[in-house]
Design a protein around this motif. Structure first.
Motif, short mmCIF file in Angstrom:
data_model
loop_
_atom_site.label_atom_id
_atom_site.label_comp_id
_atom_site.label_asym_id
_atom_site.label_seq_id
_atom_site.Cartn_x
_atom_site.Cartn_y
_atom_site.Cartn_z
N UNK A 214 0.82 -1.22 0.00
CA UNK A 214 0.00 0.00 0.00
C UNK A 214 0.85 1.26 0.00
N UNK A 215 2.15 1.11 -0.13
CA UNK A 215 3.05 2.28 -0.08
C UNK A 215 2.75 3.23 -1.23
N UNK B 180 -8.18 -2.49 -1.17
CA UNK B 180 -8.13 -1.51 -0.08
C UNK B 180 -9.06 -0.33 -0.36
N UNK B 181 -9.07 0.14 -1.60
CA UNK B 181 -9.98 1.24 -1.97
C UNK B 181 -11.43 0.76 -1.94
N UNK C 3 -8.51 0.11 -13.46
CA UNK C 3 -8.52 -1.35 -13.36
C UNK C 3 -7.17 -1.97 -13.60
N UNK C 4 -6.09 -1.19 -13.42
CA UNK C 4 -4.74 -1.69 -13.71
C UNK C 4 -3.86 -1.78 -12.46
N UNK C 5 -4.46 -1.60 -11.29
CA UNK C 5 -3.69 -1.64 -10.04
C UNK C 5 -3.54 -3.07 -9.55
N UNK C 6 -2.72 -3.26 -8.53
CA UNK C 6 -2.60 -4.59 -7.93
C UNK C 6 -3.88 -4.92 -7.17
N UNK C 7 -4.07 -6.20 -6.87
CA UNK C 7 -5.25 -6.63 -6.12
C UNK C 7 -5.28 -5.95 -4.75
N UNK D 225 0.01 8.03 -9.81
CA UNK D 225 0.00 6.91 -10.79
C UNK D 225 -0.78 5.72 -10.23
N UNK D 226 -0.58 5.43 -8.94
CA UNK D 226 -1.32 4.33 -8.31
C UNK D 226 -2.81 4.65 -8.30
N UNK D 227 -3.13 5.89 -7.95
CA UNK D 227 -4.53 6.37 -7.95
C UNK D 227 -5.17 6.12 -9.32
N UNK D 228 -4.47 6.52 -10.39
CA UNK D 228 -5.00 6.32 -11.75
C UNK D 228 -5.15 4.84 -12.06
N UNK D 229 -4.17 4.05 -11.67
CA UNK D 229 -4.20 2.61 -11.96
C UNK D 229 -5.41 1.94 -11.33
N UNK D 230 -5.76 2.35 -10.11
CA UNK D 230 -6.92 1.75 -9.43
C UNK D 230 -8.19 2.03 -10.24
N UNK D 231 -8.40 3.29 -10.61
CA UNK D 231 -9.62 3.65 -11.33
C UNK D 231 -9.67 3.06 -12.73
#
Length: 331
Positions: A257-258, A285-286, A276-280, A268-274
């Protein structure tokens, strides 16, 4: 102030009215810096009582630039900060999942103080122009379900104490007040805290204020639901401890979660989550935080139903579309 300090040094507490009057004096510049520093130190050492916190809040809200979004019955999703975990922008990301599910969100935020990236950092990196104009905020929440209230534009009284807070370089009473002074006075709130004493303080405070709420704490010290351990939830209806596995989620490792070392990495992590490209781990967590926010507004729904609503908002692309529309409206 001299008489008040004498009482505080003698371990006395203030009434709500006294606290309000004192904070009003501080924000109007009627107290010197040494007195304010002493006042803040007292509350760091002995803690603040519910009536005192409500009184201090009342004074800050009295001097705010108000904005009326009551017709939308919005929720604010916020963490107190200061947990030292440097996570990515979990609460802010959850806002867009909740808005994408058809609810209204009025997020009150600021630049990061104890982490690399606060809500205002990630917004600014996407070209968002902050405003305190009623018409602009209303247009935003009307057309995409989300309005963002950049704290410094609404709380001019805080400028008085900013240099003292900066010089002290420690968390103070004002960190506790931040989540309670959203200028639109949202009807609902999901509030993440870093420890159990804060959880009890905020729960008792929010109950007195009559807000629909959930206060959450991960028992290993995160000021949000991190899924790294068991977590506690307190609302005006129930109090419980959950294991992630009970709700169909895997245990997450802290390093997953760092938020990175720069605001750009966190964004970049924020964008990846929305997208659908972030880690599980990042996505889950979101989702879990968005789910408990939805349950605050829909208390008759089980948390499993709320998880399904949040997951649909993300997987259908509606959360991402909501964010794109928000950027378009606020650029």
């Amino acid at each position: 102030m001299k008489q008040i300090l004498k009482r505080l040094f003698n371990h006395e507490t203030l009434t709500q009215e006294e606290a309000c009057k004192l904070m009003a004096g501080i924000t109007k510049g009627e107290c010197n810096e040494a007195q304010i520093a002493a006042f803040l130190t007292v509350f760091q050492m002995r803690g603040v009582k519910v009536d005192e916190l409500i009184g201090f809040r009342e004074a800050l809200l009295a001097s705010r630039i108000p904005v009326d979004l009551a017709a939308y019955r919005p929720i604010d999703i916020v963490g107190t900060g200061g947990d030292g975990k440097n996570t990515f922008n979990i609460s802010t990301c959850a806002c867009f999942i909740v808005a994408g599910a058809g609810y209204h969100v009025a997020k009150h935020g600021n630049y990061g103080a104890t982490s690399v990236s606060g809500a205002s950092n990630v917004m600014e990196l996407h070209g968002v122009k902050f405003t305190n104009r009623q018409d602009m905020l209303e247009r935003s929440i009307e057309k995409c379900g989300m309005a963002y209230l950049h704290a410094p534009l609404f709380n001019p009284a805080m400028k008085t104490v900013a240099p003292i807070r900066k010089a002290m370089q420690v968390r103070t009473l004002f960190n506790l007040l931040g989540p309670l002074v959203n200028p639109c006075l949202p009807e609902y709130q999901l509030l993440g805290v870093a420890d159990l004493p804060q959880m009890r303080l905020y729960t008792n405070t929010l109950q007195q204020l009559g807000i629909g709420f959930a206060v959450v704490n991960n028992l290993d010290g995160y000021d949000e639901i991190s899924l790294t351990d068991e977590f506690k939830v307190m609302t005006n209806l129930y109090e419980t401890i959950h294991r992630p596995s009970e709700l169909g989620f895997s245990l997450v490792k802290q390093e997953e979660l760092h938020g990175g070392n720069t605001s750009q990495e966190a964004a970049r992590i924020f964008d990846n989550v929305l997208q659908g490209e972030a880690t599980k781990a990042q996505t889950d967590c979101v989702l879990i935080n968005a789910s408990f926010a939805i349950q605050v507004m829909e208390p008759a729904k089980s948390i499993e139903e709320c998880v399904a609503i949040a997951r649909e908002s993300l997987n259908s692309g509606r959360a991402q579309q909501t964010f794109k529309k928000f950027i378009e409206l606020n650029n």
